[in-house]
Enzyme design. Structure first.
Site, PDB file in Angstrom:
ATOM      1  N   GLY A  22      75.504  11.778  47.207  1.00  0.00           N
ATOM      2  CA  GLY A  22      74.897  10.669  46.494  1.00  0.00           C
ATOM      3  C   GLY A  22      75.797   9.457  46.627  1.00  0.00           C
ATOM      4  O   GLY A  22      76.889   9.528  47.206  1.00  0.00           O
ATOM      5  N   SER A  23      75.375   8.365  46.066  1.00  0.00           N
ATOM      6  CA  SER A  23      76.106   7.108  46.261  1.00  0.00           C
ATOM      7  C   SER A  23      77.538   7.174  45.732  1.00  0.00           C
ATOM      8  O   SER A  23      78.462   6.636  46.348  1.00  0.00           O
ATOM      9  CB  SER A  23      75.351   5.964  45.580  1.00  0.00           C
ATOM     10  OG  SER A  23      75.136   6.259  44.205  1.00  0.00           O
ATOM     11  N   GLU A  83      79.530   9.572  45.689  1.00  0.00           N
ATOM     12  CA  GLU A  83      80.401  10.459  46.467  1.00  0.00           C
ATOM     13  C   GLU A  83      80.829   9.858  47.802  1.00  0.00           C
ATOM     14  O   GLU A  83      81.751  10.367  48.443  1.00  0.00           O
ATOM     15  CB  GLU A  83      79.697  11.801  46.767  1.00  0.00           C
ATOM     16  CG  GLU A  83      79.498  12.669  45.555  1.00  0.00           C
ATOM     17  CD  GLU A  83      78.350  12.168  44.712  1.00  0.00           C
ATOM     18  OE1 GLU A  83      78.607  11.731  43.585  1.00  0.00           O
ATOM     19  OE2 GLU A  83      77.206  12.185  45.183  1.00  0.00           O
ATOM     20  N   GLU A 102      70.824  20.537  45.109  1.00  0.00           N
ATOM     21  CA  GLU A 102      72.137  20.932  44.588  1.00  0.00           C
ATOM     22  C   GLU A 102      72.225  22.408  44.216  1.00  0.00           C
ATOM     23  O   GLU A 102      73.305  23.011  44.317  1.00  0.00           O
ATOM     24  CB  GLU A 102      72.508  20.059  43.392  1.00  0.00           C
ATOM     25  CG  GLU A 102      72.911  18.647  43.749  1.00  0.00           C
ATOM     26  CD  GLU A 102      71.745  17.670  43.853  1.00  0.00           C
ATOM     27  OE1 GLU A 102      72.001  16.466  43.972  1.00  0.00           O
ATOM     28  OE2 GLU A 102      70.580  18.132  43.819  1.00  0.00           O
ATOM     29  N   HIS A 150      76.525  15.196  43.151  1.00  0.00           N
ATOM     30  CA  HIS A 150      76.295  13.869  42.600  1.00  0.00           C
ATOM     31  C   HIS A 150      76.534  13.927  41.089  1.00  0.00           C
ATOM     32  O   HIS A 150      76.695  14.999  40.514  1.00  0.00           O
ATOM     33  CB  HIS A 150      74.861  13.444  42.923  1.00  0.00           C
ATOM     34  CG  HIS A 150      74.606  11.977  42.774  1.00  0.00           C
ATOM     35  ND1 HIS A 150      75.598  11.027  42.901  1.00  0.00           N
ATOM     36  CD2 HIS A 150      73.462  11.288  42.509  1.00  0.00           C
ATOM     37  CE1 HIS A 150      75.080   9.839  42.730  1.00  0.00           C
ATOM     38  NE2 HIS A 150      73.785   9.959  42.486  1.00  0.00           N
ATOM     39  N   HIS A 196      69.468  44.133  28.177  1.00  0.00           N
ATOM     40  CA  HIS A 196      68.443  43.132  28.474  1.00  0.00           C
ATOM     41  C   HIS A 196      67.374  43.069  27.388  1.00  0.00           C
ATOM     42  O   HIS A 196      66.674  42.076  27.276  1.00  0.00           O
ATOM     43  CB  HIS A 196      67.791  43.443  29.838  1.00  0.00           C
ATOM     44  CG  HIS A 196      66.937  42.337  30.359  1.00  0.00           C
ATOM     45  ND1 HIS A 196      66.002  42.514  31.353  1.00  0.00           N
ATOM     46  CD2 HIS A 196      66.846  41.026  30.025  1.00  0.00           C
ATOM     47  CE1 HIS A 196      65.391  41.374  31.598  1.00  0.00           C
ATOM     48  NE2 HIS A 196      65.884  40.453  30.822  1.00  0.00           N
ATOM     49  N   GLY A 239      70.794  36.776  36.271  1.00  0.00           N
ATOM     50  CA  GLY A 239      69.353  36.835  36.101  1.00  0.00           C
ATOM     51  C   GLY A 239      68.665  35.524  36.424  1.00  0.00           C
ATOM     52  O   GLY A 239      67.442  35.422  36.332  1.00  0.00           O
TER      53      GLY A 239
END
Length: 541
Positions: free
Chosen positions: A41-42, A44, A63, A86, A293, A415
């Site tokens: 992104g800008s 980075e 991402e 980003h 679970h 999960g």
């Protein structure tokens, strides 16, 4: 303005200093992290000016794909992977797989771009408010350094924390104008990563195991993570102990064709108690005691059964409901136990009985998932790697797709969906020359389908098998726990009209469709033999 101050203004190096960017690249090189997983992104872009020739940038198209690839790569290389995201929106997209990396105990050093420090007081566009708070609690440590020159030190600290057991992801938020600032270089240090248990506690565990009449071992993912496969096999053989796999384990930690292997424990309290009823001592190795679970009632173990636990995670030890917990490196703890344990001779327990082989399905019928997995087991090589994300097929997989060797099975301990496809790409990067099989449900695949583009760009030999039952199958089964009838519709779970062959072709990957047994055999054989990524979409009952 003198020459020294001019150099500082334009970001050039003065004597004894480097730009933050160069100091970080130097440090990453010393840590062996020259692969960068990212989706830029800008904020980075300043990091990648004058990108070093000995580094490589691996692009993911979303991402969550970036973090999933890095997770698979870190697990197979046994070193932290470097991830660049980003600011707020990018970290938000990645959070599902950051959560999975946390549960997987995968070491990741995640950097996130941030707007320039000079405009942060004005709540700028793309700025991340409280950037260090955003990924918590699913990172081990998170920081936005107070000064630009502190960025290399923060990344060094992040690496050491990520690599210390229990390993996990960390995040450093870095404003975009920090990279040109001057700083002193930071050298990589040697930091011990191994914990060793108190010898008296090890001796106490050995006495408990030696005195047992019918011990059981419950192995978890940390056994394989700590490369303790051979030690746990030796200790199980020494004790003639039945070996169970802990509920929801993300790795295989014991050969499933061994005479002492005794199957998988379900994530339900009452059923665990039933399965362990014949044992007077249960030894949980690299696993929680236990992962559930669904809600349960009653005791955690059969009456009169004693629990001992070996774990490298203080939180797992702290929340164990009973018994004795020893905190140690799994491998070192098992080595110490092998030195002092001297059990009496015990009869070998009965062998585990696998389900019978599934007969060839009728040409006019949909393929049973049991037959599909049995066929995959027949055709794959013993050392091929399976990366699985097909929740409705997992119980069937336990019976018809056994795993035989260390570091040949990966799934998510969380999960959370969207992990399996990108993780398979990262695993293939970390294990070059090894056939990787991504076994993915059709619902799961759509969380991160962009990952096959990365596999195509990298030319990785990943065979993607999509189990297409046209619904979120696991939810249909799970609904019955909450009182749904077996034939009752579950809203929002049908998945009609997905065409994975076309989705693959759109990303540069050949896809094959299979509906009959012969079509599947031929398509799977082709995908397993290919030196490039291929996708097989198989219609299952």
């Amino acid at each position: 303005m003198d020459q020294r101050s001019q150099s500082e203004v334009v970001g050039g190096s003065t004597e004894g200093t480097l730009s933050v960017r160069d100091a970080v690249y130097k440090l990453l090189r010393e840590f062996g992290m020259t692969t960068v997983f990212g989706n830029p992104g800008s904020t980075e872009l300043p990091l990648f000016m004058n990108f070093p020739e000995d580094f490589r940038y691996v692009l993911g198209l979303q991402e969550c794909v970036v973090v999933g690839m890095a997770d698979g790569y870190a697990q197979t290389t046994h070193n932290a992977a470097f991830v660049n995201l980003h600011s707020a929106a990018g970290v938000g997209h990645a959070m599902g797989n950051i959560f999975t990396a946390y549960r997987n105990q995968t070491p990741l050093v995640i950097t996130a771009g941030q707007q320039a420090r000079s405009i942060l007081p004005f709540d700028p566009f793309l700025g991340s408010t409280q950037a260090a708070e955003l990924p918590r609690p699913y990172v081990k440590w998170s920081v936005e350094p107070a000064r630009a020159e502190d960025v290399p030190l923060a990344i060094a600290r992040a690496y050491y924390i990520a690599m210390m057991p229990p390993r996990g992801p960390v995040l450093v938020s870095i404003p975009s104008d920090d990279w040109e600032a001057q700083t002193s270089p930071v050298d990589a240090r040697i930091v011990s990563r191994n914990l060793r248990a108190d010898p008296d506690l090890i001796a106490q565990v050995a006495r408990t195991l030696d005195g047992a009449k019918a011990p059981a071992f419950v192995v978890g993912a940390a056994v394989d993570r700590d490369r303790a496969w051979s030690e746990v096999v030796r200790l199980a053989e020494l004790h003639n102990a039945r070996v169970y796999v802990a509920p929801m384990s993300g790795r295989c930690s014991f050969p499933e064709d061994h005479r002492l292997w005794n199957g998988f424990l379900p994530p339900m309290r009452e059923r665990i108690v039933d399965r362990l009823a014949a044992h007077d001592v249960v030894f949980a190795i690299g696993a929680p005691a236990f992962t559930y679970h669904v809600e349960g009632r009653g005791p955690h173990l059969p009456s009169g059964t004693e629990l001992v636990q070996l774990t490298d995670d203080v939180q797992v030890a702290a929340r164990a409901p009973l018994g004795t917990s020893v905190i140690s490196s799994i491998r070192l703890g098992l080595q110490d136990l092998l030195e002092v344990s001297a059990p009496p001779a015990r009869e070998a327990p009965p062998s585990y009985q696998r389900p019978p082989r599934v007969p060839e399905p009728h040409p006019d019928s949909r393929l049973p998932v049991s037959w599909v997995l049995q066929t995959l087991n027949d055709l794959r090589t013993r050392d091929s790697i399976v990366v699985e994300e097909a929740p409705s097929a997992r119980p069937v997989m336990h019976g018809h797709l056994p795993i035989f060797e260390s570091e040949t099975f990966y799934t998510m301990c969380s999960g959370g969906l969207g992990y399996g496809l990108p993780a398979a790409v990262g695993v293939a990067m970390g294990k070059p020359g090894t056939k990787v099989i991504a076994l993915i449900g059709d619902g799961s695949a759509m969380y991160a389908i962009q990952a096959i583009w990365s596999a195509a760009q990298l030319g990785l030999p990943v065979a993607v098998v999509i189990l297409k039952n046209r619904r979120y199958g696991a939810l249909h089964e799970f609904a019955q726990i909450f009182g749904y009838r077996p034939d009752e519709p579950v809203p929002g779970t049908d998945l009609p009209d997905l065409d994975f062959v076309k989705l693959a072709a759109a990303q540069g990957v050949q896809g094959l469709h299979a509906e009959t047994a012969e079509q599947f055999r031929q398509a799977l054989s082709q995908a397993l033999e290919a030196d490039r990524p291929m996708l097989v979409e198989v219609e299952i009952a």
